[in-house]
Scaffold this active site. Structure first.
Site, PDB file in Angstrom:
ATOM      1  CB  CYS A  56      -1.152   0.160   1.450  1.00  0.00           C
ATOM      2  SG  CYS A  56      -1.995  -0.738   1.247  1.00  0.00           S
ATOM      3  N   GLY A  71      -0.285  -0.210  -4.824  1.00  0.00           N
ATOM      4  CA  GLY A  71      -1.285  -0.946  -4.774  1.00  0.00           C
ATOM      5  C   GLY A  71      -2.946  -0.142  -5.590  1.00  0.00           C
ATOM      6  CG  ASN A  81       2.807   0.433   2.751  1.00  0.00           C
ATOM      7  OD1 ASN A  81       4.594   1.050   2.721  1.00  0.00           O
ATOM      8  ND2 ASN A  81       2.526  -1.038   2.941  1.00  0.00           N
ATOM      9  N   GLY A  82       1.963  -1.802   5.844  1.00  0.00           N
ATOM     10  CA  GLY A  82       2.715  -3.119   6.076  1.00  0.00           C
ATOM     11  C   GLY A  82       1.664  -3.774   6.664  1.00  0.00           C
ATOM     12  CE1 TYR A 139       8.609  -6.288  -9.363  1.00  0.00           C
ATOM     13  CE2 TYR A 139       7.826  -6.375  -7.482  1.00  0.00           C
ATOM     14  CZ  TYR A 139       7.061  -6.378  -8.433  1.00  0.00           C
ATOM     15  OH  TYR A 139       6.247  -6.487  -9.536  1.00  0.00           O
ATOM     16  CG  ASP A 141      12.479 -10.489 -14.248  1.00  0.00           C
ATOM     17  OD1 ASP A 141      12.136  -8.970 -14.096  1.00  0.00           O
ATOM     18  OD2 ASP A 141      11.585 -11.432 -14.739  1.00  0.00           O
ATOM     19  CG  ASP A 142      11.251  -7.685 -10.474  1.00  0.00           C
ATOM     20  OD1 ASP A 142      11.106  -9.227 -10.572  1.00  0.00           O
ATOM     21  OD2 ASP A 142      11.265  -6.438 -11.459  1.00  0.00           O
ATOM     22  CB  CYS A 179      14.052  -7.104   6.450  1.00  0.00           C
ATOM     23  SG  CYS A 179      12.536  -8.331   6.667  1.00  0.00           S
TER      24      CYS A 179
END
Ligand code: SF4
Length: 464
Positions: free
Chosen positions: A5, A33, A106-107, A248, A351-352, A439
């Protein structure tokens, strides 16, 4: 994989109507989103407009001019938690005994199901299935008890386990909150006497605002008629920025934690060129996100970069085809080969990421059908071996092609002549951070928030 989001919060100290500014900021965050979007503005009363659809479909001149208010928040949504329906669209507005609160998130809150159960047992009633409503209830309960919004947010932060970048409108303020690990991005900008917080700096660019800085992990930023005040909400002694934002999800023209995403992606390509000596005629990319990797790689190896696939930019979110044959067709409609460029040529194709492997296999087949002599696949991220529980919609572990097979097995399954991934060490070098700052959960299975096995299973069920 799907983006999560995007959030925006704007406060104008010189009393200008902010709805048009929020609209343009959301427009630039549309990639985060596409299911629903909404805006809340405050002008003594709260006014909210939200609907299913794209920003350009939901808002028109009439709707925007009807939204009067000098501060407010906005949201674009893709559902990582809760179904795709209007009750779950954001911003989420709560009426309480002291006023109102509107919140965009967002999350993903990993312990949302447990928190919700506890709140329901204490008599709270929920009207949506989102974790955003759980956050709203936690904050409002604290606010009613303490009368202090910052204290109530601090209390809520102690209970929340997961990722959250929040834009909140109260009766007199816009408040930005970033989780203590800073998993999801959130930045601060200024346009004259107007402050803006947003998921990505492109939202600031869209209204001509200057990027000031990122909202710090664990920071609570309050913007009201007294200006800007920063409060420390919580700290974890480390950060855990989502590495996929760099690879990405974020737009290449965004600045994340003071780094331009495009530059990080070019650097990934350069690093991948260091120990790669495959003999090819040119380097190409799956458009659009993989283009900077391919450009960095081609430059570092002194090879030409060429386009080999043209993307149909009008294949939208409504292009949902459930059957296998129809999905194959979908890739062909979306990506068409430039036959004169690829015929008889040996290419490096960037590609990613590889998720299930089915899309990579189809793209390689498209190039081979167009006459490519060799397709050497290069992936600008390390292998994804584990799902994300922190806000990205990913398949289950069993569906992830790299979770059960080594690189050679993946290569064989996707039909590439060779396959190389970015190493985790290369990823850290490209971003310029160490493993205690990022992360890497979906790459290592080691998540920065505590997730017991039973919680992971529950969470997958809850998200689905
Ligand atoms: S698990 Fe992967 S996709 Fe999810 S937040 Fe962490 S790095 Fe990002």
């Amino acid at each position: 994989m799907k983006e999560e989001c995007g959030v925006v919060g704007i406060y104008s100290l010189d009393n200008r109507d902010v709805a048009p500014l929020i609209f343009y900021a959301l427009y630039s965050l549309q990639h985060r989103g596409q299911e629903s979007c909404g805006i809340t503005v405050v002008n003594e009363k709260f006014a909210t407009q939200k609907e299913m659809g794209l920003v350009s479909e939901v808002f028109d001149f009439e709707k925007l001019t009807a939204l009067k208010g000098s501060f407010g928040v906005g949201h674009v949504r893709y559902s990582t938690c809760g179904e795709s329906r209007i009750e779950n669209a954001a911003p989420f507005v709560v009426s309480h005994s002291l006023g109102y609160l509107s919140i965009g998130h967002n999350g993903n809150i990993a312990n949302s199901a447990e928190l919700r159960k506890g709140l329901e047992e204490q008599g709270e009633v929920f009207i949506s299935t989102t974790d955003t409503e759980v956050i709203a209830h936690l904050i409002v309960r604290g606010l009613i008890r303490t009368g202090d919004i910052v204290d109530s947010i601090k209390e809520a932060m102690k209970k929340l386990n997961g990722s959250y970048s929040l834009a909140i409108a109260t009766d007199d303020s816009v408040i930005a909150v970033r989780d203590p690990l800073g998993i999801k991005p959130l930045c601060l900008g200024r346009l004259g006497d107007t402050y803006i917080v947003a998921s990505e700096s492109v939202a600031l660019d869209s209204i001509g605002a200057e990027y000031l800085r990122d909202v710090e992990p664990g920071e609570i930023l309050v913007i009201n008629e007294s200006g800007l005040q920063s409060h420390r909400g919580a700290s974890r002694g480390r950060t855990a920025h989502c590495m996929f934002e760099y690879v990405y999800f974020s737009r290449p023209d965004s600045i994340l934690d003071s780094r331009l995403v495009y530059t990080v992606r070019e650097r990934i390509g350069e690093i991948m060129a260091e120990d790669d000596h495959v003999d090819v005629d040119f380097v190409m990319a799956v458009p659009d996100s993989a283009i900077p990797f391919a450009l960095g790689y081609a430059r570092a190896r002194g090879l030409p970069y060429r386009e080999g696939l043209i993307k149909n930019r009008y294949v939208g979110r409504t292009f949902i085809l459930p059957k296998q044959k129809a999905r194959e067709l979908a890739v062909r409609v979306k990506l068409n080969p430039l036959i004169t460029n690829v015929k008889g040529k040996r290419v490096v194709l960037f590609d990613d990421s590889i998720v299930r492997g089915t899309t990579s296999a189809r793209i390689i087949q498209i190039l081979k059908d167009a006459g490519a002599a060799e397709v050497h696949m290069r992936i600008g991220s390390p292998p994804i071996i584990s799902p994300c529980y922190l806000g990205i919609d990913m398949p289950t572990k069993e569906e992830l092609i790299a979770s059960s097979g080594d690189v050679e097995e993946v290569r064989r399954k996707i039909g590439a002549d060779s396959l190389k991934y970015l190493s985790i060490e290369g990823l850290l070098r490209a971003i310029g951070k160490d493993e205690r700052q990022l992360c890497l959960g979906c790459l290592t299975g080691d998540y920065p928030v505590p997730l017991e096995q039973h919680e992971q299973v529950k969470l997958v069920e809850y998200i689905k």
